[in-house]
Design an enzyme around this catalytic site. Structure first.
Site, short mmCIF file in Angstrom:
data_model
loop_
_atom_site.label_atom_id
_atom_site.label_comp_id
_atom_site.label_asym_id
_atom_site.label_seq_id
_atom_site.Cartn_x
_atom_site.Cartn_y
_atom_site.Cartn_z
N TYR A 146 -43.00 -50.92 19.99
CA TYR A 146 -42.27 -51.69 18.56
C TYR A 146 -41.70 -50.56 17.68
CZ TYR A 146 -44.15 -56.17 20.52
OH TYR A 146 -44.13 -57.26 21.40
N LYS A 195 -52.11 -50.75 31.41
CA LYS A 195 -51.42 -50.92 32.39
C LYS A 195 -51.35 -49.37 33.03
CE LYS A 195 -48.84 -53.30 35.36
NZ LYS A 195 -49.27 -54.19 36.38
N ASP A 227 -51.81 -57.77 33.50
CA ASP A 227 -51.39 -58.80 33.89
C ASP A 227 -52.51 -59.38 34.68
OD1 ASP A 227 -51.83 -56.13 35.72
OD2 ASP A 227 -50.22 -56.71 37.08
N ASP A 251 -49.74 -58.41 21.39
CA ASP A 251 -48.89 -59.23 20.53
C ASP A 251 -48.76 -60.64 21.64
OD1 ASP A 251 -46.99 -60.73 19.16
OD2 ASP A 251 -45.13 -59.45 19.89
N ASP A 255 -51.24 -64.32 21.34
CA ASP A 255 -50.71 -65.59 21.44
C ASP A 255 -51.12 -66.55 22.60
OD1 ASP A 255 -49.47 -65.32 19.27
OD2 ASP A 255 -47.12 -65.54 19.99
#
Ligand code: NAD
Length: 360
Positions: A146, A195, A227, A251, A255
């Site tokens: 970001y 990852k 994942d 992020d 959620d």
């Protein structure tokens, strides 16, 4: 002890929920003999109305003068409020981004806890819920995809867009230290999510986290690919204590974790810098649809205040007391409208605050 707490009421339901959280802090101060001084700070829409801008230098200086800051929520109805006819850098949310940056808040903490009393709101099957879950997602907030370099170029009529995922050793180390410190106050397990089978930034992440782990021999560390973590959150959420991860993975995973608890009015959050300082706020927004009607659930803000006592003021016993009082109030069958179920008694925002305060 004596503490100075910044208090940002903000917009919408903000003033109502902060009033209730302060009721609880005052009760704790009375019970444990602490002295609390509040510093009222303007932010967001309330600051726009008073000063023309969503964040002033004075507000930043006020926040910096405090041990920690408790916030309600900021922002209004994005389709009707005049705040959203202003330029983007003058809207309420610009104030929130601005204060996070000014205070160097790089670690975002979001607990996802399933309360037995609210288990029916959890979308997972009973056999998966088991004995419930109580995890904390620690997300790096100022680096990664970001904030990396980005561009879109056009060649021979075809566009290509590039975003860059960058992390330095220092950025990884400072958040890993936070995660291990906080795991030490919980069940002593850190799951670092990356990852590393694909990304260089993740391989560096893993290497630095392992280096930091050497200073915390009593805390268990495991690595998990992002994942797999997304699957494990709905397959066996009870396995997690502290999940440590970078900005974009955090992020998405935070959620997902909050949705498996099923109730937005219950979710606390905190943003910390490399001192004990932090900004504590509910995960939800300013709920303009129910503002001023005494309908808001103050529990997310009250639980944020408990986190504030634990992580910024080292008042663990007092924080435990608040969390216990919240559980007991729910066990007694009191509910605000957002978490109401059959057989429970509907109460308003201020009643819920008083019922919790009475149990401290
Ligand atoms: P929201 O979280 O404010 O509301 C979503 C829904 O949940 C609404 O129906 C609301 O009534 C309900 N709700 C939220 N909190 C509740 C509570 N404590 N008790 C009972 N019900 C609750 O999200 P939104 O409607 O998308 O956003 C409204 C405003 O809040 C916008 O201006 C947005 O930018 C802002 N916002 C601020 C923050 C923040 O201050 N950190 C975070 C998210 C959204």
């Amino acid at each position: 002890m004596e503490y100075k707490i910044g208090s940002i009421a903000g917009d919408g339901i903000g003033p109502e929920i902060v009033r209730e959280a302060r009721k609880i802090i005052d009760r704790i101060a009375e019970k444990y003999g602490h002295k609390i001084k509040y510093e009222d700070i303007l932010l967001g829409g309330a600051s726009i109305d008073a000063t023309g801008v969503p964040l002033t230098e004075e507000a930043v200086a006020q926040a910096k003068s405090c041990n920690c800051v408790l916030m309600g929520s900021i922002g209004g109805d994005t389709s009707t409020s005049p705040w959203y006819r202003l330029a983007p850098n003058l809207r309420p949310e610009a104030g929130l981004l601005g204060i996070r940056k000014a205070l160097n808040l790089f670690a975002n903490l979001r607990p996802a806890v399933l309360y037995d009393e609210l288990a029916s709101a959890c979308p997972l099957k009973e056999e998966i819920i088991g004995d419930g879950f109580d995890m904390l997602i620690m997300r790096e907030l100022t680096g990664g995809l970001y904030f990396g370099e980005r561009r879109t170029v056009e060649e021979n009529g075809k566009k290509t867009a590039v975003d860059t995922l960058t992390y330095s050793e220092d950025e990884i180390r400072r958040i890993a230290v936070k995660a291990f410190d906080i795991a030490g106050k919980r069940r002593r397990k850190v799951t670092s999510v990356d990852k590393a089978n694909v990304l260089d930034s993740s391989r560096l992440w893993r290497q630095v986290v392992e280096e930091v782990a050497k200073d915390y021999p009593d805390i268990a560390l495991e690595h998990m690919l992002v994942d797999n973590c997304a699957m494990q959150l709905v397959r066996d959420p009870g396995q997690f204590d502290v999940i440590l991860t970078e900005n974009m993975f955090g992020d998405i995973l935070s959620d997902e974790a909050s949705m498996v608890t099923g109730s937005i009015g219950m979710l606390a959050s905190a943003s910390l810098n490399d001192t004990k300082f932090g900004l504590y706020e509910p995960s939800h927004g300013s709920a303009p649809d129910i503002a001023g009607q005494n309908k808001a659930n103050p529990i997310a803000t009250i639980l944020s205040a408990a986190m504030m006592l634990r992580f910024s003021l080292d008042l663990d016993k007092e924080a435990d007391d608040i969390e216990r009082a919240v559980k007991e109030t729910l066990a007694s069958g009191y509910r605000t409208g957002d978490i109401l179920s059959d057989g429970c008694q509907l109460v308003g925002c201020s009643e819920m605050g008083s019922l919790i305060a009475e149990r401290i």
